[in-house]
Motif scaffolding. Structure first.
Motif, PDB file in Angstrom:
ATOM      1  N   GLU A 187       4.661 -14.825  -9.224  1.00  0.00           N
ATOM      2  CA  GLU A 187       3.753 -13.971  -8.668  1.00  0.00           C
ATOM      3  C   GLU A 187       4.606 -12.887  -7.945  1.00  0.00           C
ATOM      4  O   GLU A 187       3.861 -11.617  -7.918  1.00  0.00           O
ATOM      5  N   GLY A 188       6.048 -12.977  -7.651  1.00  0.00           N
ATOM      6  CA  GLY A 188       6.703 -11.591  -7.297  1.00  0.00           C
ATOM      7  C   GLY A 188       6.422 -11.543  -5.722  1.00  0.00           C
ATOM      8  O   GLY A 188       5.860 -12.230  -5.246  1.00  0.00           O
ATOM      9  N   ASP A 189       7.049 -10.399  -5.276  1.00  0.00           N
ATOM     10  CA  ASP A 189       6.765 -10.296  -3.810  1.00  0.00           C
ATOM     11  C   ASP A 189       5.462  -9.487  -3.360  1.00  0.00           C
ATOM     12  O   ASP A 189       4.548  -9.654  -4.613  1.00  0.00           O
ATOM     13  N   ALA A 190       5.210  -9.192  -2.282  1.00  0.00           N
ATOM     14  CA  ALA A 190       3.715  -8.703  -1.929  1.00  0.00           C
ATOM     15  C   ALA A 190       3.425  -7.274  -2.744  1.00  0.00           C
ATOM     16  O   ALA A 190       2.324  -7.343  -3.277  1.00  0.00           O
ATOM     17  N   TRP A 191       4.381  -6.598  -2.885  1.00  0.00           N
ATOM     18  CA  TRP A 191       4.163  -5.365  -3.847  1.00  0.00           C
ATOM     19  C   TRP A 191       3.682  -5.800  -4.990  1.00  0.00           C
ATOM     20  O   TRP A 191       2.653  -5.152  -5.670  1.00  0.00           O
ATOM     21  N   SER A 192       4.435  -6.745  -5.766  1.00  0.00           N
ATOM     22  CA  SER A 192       4.032  -7.158  -7.299  1.00  0.00           C
ATOM     23  C   SER A 192       2.549  -7.471  -7.265  1.00  0.00           C
ATOM     24  O   SER A 192       2.107  -7.324  -8.237  1.00  0.00           O
ATOM     25  N   ARG A 193       2.383  -8.624  -6.117  1.00  0.00           N
ATOM     26  CA  ARG A 193       0.865  -9.087  -6.335  1.00  0.00           C
ATOM     27  C   ARG A 193      -0.084  -8.202  -6.171  1.00  0.00           C
ATOM     28  O   ARG A 193      -1.086  -8.143  -6.675  1.00  0.00           O
ATOM     29  N   LEU A 194       0.278  -7.226  -5.377  1.00  0.00           N
ATOM     30  CA  LEU A 194      -0.738  -5.888  -4.653  1.00  0.00           C
ATOM     31  C   LEU A 194      -1.058  -5.190  -6.247  1.00  0.00           C
ATOM     32  O   LEU A 194      -2.440  -4.824  -6.556  1.00  0.00           O
ATOM     33  N   VAL A 195      -0.025  -4.963  -6.882  1.00  0.00           N
ATOM     34  CA  VAL A 195      -0.124  -4.011  -8.105  1.00  0.00           C
ATOM     35  C   VAL A 195      -0.791  -4.679  -9.173  1.00  0.00           C
ATOM     36  O   VAL A 195      -1.787  -4.266 -10.032  1.00  0.00           O
ATOM     37  N   ARG A 196      -0.269  -6.128  -9.412  1.00  0.00           N
ATOM     38  CA  ARG A 196      -1.131  -6.810 -10.507  1.00  0.00           C
ATOM     39  C   ARG A 196      -2.386  -7.056 -10.163  1.00  0.00           C
ATOM     40  O   ARG A 196      -3.388  -6.804 -10.987  1.00  0.00           O
ATOM     41  N   GLY A 197      -2.760  -7.140  -9.124  1.00  0.00           N
ATOM     42  CA  GLY A 197      -4.208  -7.488  -8.559  1.00  0.00           C
ATOM     43  C   GLY A 197      -5.137  -6.300  -8.710  1.00  0.00           C
ATOM     44  O   GLY A 197      -6.192  -6.396  -9.187  1.00  0.00           O
ATOM     45  N   SER A 198      -4.584  -5.314  -8.323  1.00  0.00           N
ATOM     46  CA  SER A 198      -5.315  -3.890  -8.387  1.00  0.00           C
ATOM     47  C   SER A 198      -5.380  -3.382  -9.827  1.00  0.00           C
ATOM     48  O   SER A 198      -6.515  -2.701 -10.159  1.00  0.00           O
ATOM     49  N   LEU A 199      -4.708  -3.532 -10.688  1.00  0.00           N
ATOM     50  CA  LEU A 199      -4.819  -3.148 -12.030  1.00  0.00           C
ATOM     51  C   LEU A 199      -5.922  -4.005 -12.729  1.00  0.00           C
ATOM     52  O   LEU A 199      -6.585  -3.430 -13.399  1.00  0.00           O
ATOM     53  N   LEU A 200      -5.736  -5.392 -12.563  1.00  0.00           N
ATOM     54  CA  LEU A 200      -6.463  -6.051 -13.427  1.00  0.00           C
ATOM     55  C   LEU A 200      -7.969  -6.461 -12.667  1.00  0.00           C
ATOM     56  O   LEU A 200      -8.897  -6.253 -13.583  1.00  0.00           O
ATOM     57  N   ASP A 201      -8.020  -6.566 -11.464  1.00  0.00           N
ATOM     58  CA  ASP A 201      -9.204  -6.870 -10.926  1.00  0.00           C
ATOM     59  C   ASP A 201     -10.037  -5.497 -10.446  1.00  0.00           C
ATOM     60  O   ASP A 201     -11.195  -5.284 -10.365  1.00  0.00           O
ATOM     61  N   GLY A 202      -9.118  -4.484 -10.088  1.00  0.00           N
ATOM     62  CA  GLY A 202      -9.681  -3.309  -9.552  1.00  0.00           C
ATOM     63  C   GLY A 202      -9.763  -2.142 -10.747  1.00  0.00           C
ATOM     64  O   GLY A 202     -11.138  -1.911 -11.210  1.00  0.00           O
ATOM     65  N   CYS A 203      -8.658  -1.600 -11.480  1.00  0.00           N
ATOM     66  CA  CYS A 203      -8.642  -0.606 -12.166  1.00  0.00           C
ATOM     67  C   CYS A 203      -9.720  -1.118 -13.660  1.00  0.00           C
ATOM     68  O   CYS A 203     -10.459  -0.322 -13.857  1.00  0.00           O
ATOM     69  N   LEU A 204      -9.196  -2.330 -14.247  1.00  0.00           N
ATOM     70  CA  LEU A 204      -9.883  -2.805 -15.264  1.00  0.00           C
ATOM     71  C   LEU A 204     -11.283  -3.427 -14.899  1.00  0.00           C
ATOM     72  O   LEU A 204     -12.504  -3.112 -15.511  1.00  0.00           O
ATOM     73  N   GLY A 205     -11.355  -4.281 -13.861  1.00  0.00           N
ATOM     74  CA  GLY A 205     -12.563  -5.106 -13.515  1.00  0.00           C
ATOM     75  C   GLY A 205     -13.595  -4.211 -13.096  1.00  0.00           C
ATOM     76  O   GLY A 205     -14.634  -4.351 -13.724  1.00  0.00           O
ATOM     77  N   GLU A 206     -13.279  -3.352 -12.075  1.00  0.00           N
ATOM     78  CA  GLU A 206     -14.283  -2.592 -11.504  1.00  0.00           C
ATOM     79  C   GLU A 206     -14.605  -1.369 -12.443  1.00  0.00           C
ATOM     80  O   GLU A 206     -15.708  -0.898 -12.446  1.00  0.00           O
ATOM     81  N   GLY A 207     -13.724  -0.971 -13.210  1.00  0.00           N
ATOM     82  CA  GLY A 207     -13.875   0.026 -14.334  1.00  0.00           C
ATOM     83  C   GLY A 207     -15.007  -0.477 -15.096  1.00  0.00           C
ATOM     84  O   GLY A 207     -15.991   0.265 -15.683  1.00  0.00           O
ATOM     85  N   LEU A 208     -14.675  -1.751 -15.476  1.00  0.00           N
ATOM     86  CA  LEU A 208     -15.744  -2.236 -16.890  1.00  0.00           C
ATOM     87  C   LEU A 208     -17.154  -2.337 -16.175  1.00  0.00           C
ATOM     88  O   LEU A 208     -18.058  -2.009 -16.777  1.00  0.00           O
ATOM     89  N   ALA A 209     -17.051  -3.075 -14.970  1.00  0.00           N
ATOM     90  CA  ALA A 209     -18.388  -3.272 -14.221  1.00  0.00           C
ATOM     91  C   ALA A 209     -19.059  -1.916 -14.151  1.00  0.00           C
ATOM     92  O   ALA A 209     -20.368  -1.776 -14.218  1.00  0.00           O
ATOM     93  N   ALA A 210     -18.365  -0.817 -13.786  1.00  0.00           N
ATOM     94  CA  ALA A 210     -18.933   0.637 -13.801  1.00  0.00           C
ATOM     95  C   ALA A 210     -19.587   0.952 -15.150  1.00  0.00           C
ATOM     96  O   ALA A 210     -20.733   1.570 -15.339  1.00  0.00           O
ATOM     97  N   SER A 211     -18.786   0.726 -16.199  1.00  0.00           N
ATOM     98  CA  SER A 211     -19.229   1.210 -17.676  1.00  0.00           C
ATOM     99  C   SER A 211     -20.390   0.283 -17.978  1.00  0.00           C
ATOM    100  O   SER A 211     -21.367   0.829 -18.763  1.00  0.00           O
ATOM    101  N   VAL A 212     -20.440  -0.866 -17.591  1.00  0.00           N
ATOM    102  CA  VAL A 212     -21.325  -1.767 -18.128  1.00  0.00           C
ATOM    103  C   VAL A 212     -22.821  -1.621 -17.339  1.00  0.00           C
ATOM    104  O   VAL A 212     -23.660  -1.445 -17.996  1.00  0.00           O
TER     105      VAL A 212
END
Length: 344
Positions: A187-212
């Motif tokens: 999982e890496g350090d705190a910065w790595s976890r923050l980046v991964r979660g933001s990209l997958l759950d935020g940028c992609l997940g919420e972006g998809l939710a908006a489009s749908v």
């Protein structure tokens, strides 16, 4: 009208057990053919209701930021009561009891996901605080959580209207049980976890939710459902932008580890699955689309488009490592909340 719907849906839910008991009694009196048929119909009715609860309640489809506890997505327990619904009233005329059951379960799924996004944003704000994030990011997290409160209230209201049952949000006991644990080396350090979660759950997940939600709003025939989805689409798009702002903050403060985490998260984009909807007996795709649920093929198309857009923007981040500040973007959201939100 609400009382009538409640009576009809309650009759559907209770019909199965009643038929089973009546069938057993009839068979005990010597009429095995009639009793057997009643028992069979009762079992089928109970099976359909259980299927709707199980299949629609476990769809693989993010409606926004996911609440993850110890690596697993969590939502609140089901409950009956008040406190999590506004006064939305969709049209019920022409809907059969089974169609109302299906739509009620679909909106209950959405309500659970929207409700879970509230503590998800609270957790994000704690992580950002621990890393020394600027006030604009923390404010944006709390404003987004308030959006999710309004979304959940509206979704619970629609679920209650369609099902005729006073559904509400119950407890999330896992929140109280969670204890900090050392992350795994992967999982890496705190910065790595923050980046991964933001990209997958935020940028992609919420972006998809908006489009749908945007596309579903366009297809929905009920004005209340269409308005609900349009507001959710606008808000989720803004939440996705918050995720990009969080990544920019991480790249600025987290250095090389954060940038490496973004590259690794880019690779994980390819493993993301298209939201999966169950095949629902008794309703077709056209009916679902008219009521705010997109067909599977459309979900796949939107997923592919969101993955491509997320990939291109994230790759630009790896080259630039920065993005404009977030403060001005949220000025409009402050005014939006002051006037009571966008739902009428």
């Amino acid at each position: 009208m609400v009382e009538i719907v409640l009576m009809v849906v309650a009759a559907v839910v209770l019909l199965g057990p009643i038929l089973v008991v009546a069938g057993i009694v009839t068979m005990s009196k010597g009429n095995s053919t009639r009793g057997g048929l009643m028992t069979f119909l009762g079992a089928v009715t109970m099976g359909l209701v259980f299927w709707a609860y199980n299949a629609l309640g476990n769809m693989n489809f993010s409606k926004g930021r996911v609440l993850r506890l110890k690596g697993r997505a969590r939502v609140a327990r089901r409950a009956l009561g008040d406190g999590w619904a506004d006064d939305a009233a969709p049209a019920l005329e022409g809907l059969t009891p089974w169609q109302r059951t299906v739509l009620g379960e679909a909106w209950m799924y959405s309500a659970g996901m929207e409700h879970a996004s509230v503590p998800a944003f609270a957790k994000l704000s704690l992580k950002l605080s621990a890393l020394g994030a600027p006030s604009a990011l923390l404010e944006a997290c709390h404003l987004a959580a308030l959006d999710e409160v309004r979304h959940a209230r509206r979704c619970f209201a629609l679920a209650r209207a369609y099902s005729g049952l006073p559904w509400s949000a119950g407890a999330i006991p896992e929140l109280a049980q969670e204890r900090p644990s050392p992350p795994s080396p992967d999982e890496g350090d705190a910065w790595s976890r923050l980046v991964r979660g933001s990209l997958l759950d935020g940028c992609l997940g919420e972006g998809l939710a908006a489009s749908v939600a945007e596309e579903a709003s366009r297809r929905a025939s009920d004005p209340v459902v269409s308005e609900t989805l349009a507001v959710i689409a606008e808000d989720e798009a803004r939440h996705a932008e918050l995720a990009w702002d969080v990544i920019a903050f991480a790249l600025e403060r987290g250095g090389g580890k954060a940038k490496q985490a973004l590259r690794e998260a880019l690779e994980a984009l390819e493993t993301q699955r298209t939201p999966a909807l169950p095949s629902i007996p008794g309703v077709d795709e056209a009916f679902l689309a008219r009521n705010g649920v997109l067909p599977q093929a459309e979900l796949g198309r939107l997923m592919e488009a969101c993955i491509q857009q997320t990939r291109e923007r994230a790759m630009a981040f790896t080259r630039q490592g920065s993005t404009p500040g977030v403060s001005s973007r949220w000025d409009g959201e402050r005014a939006h909340l002051v006037r009571g939100g966008a739902f009428r």
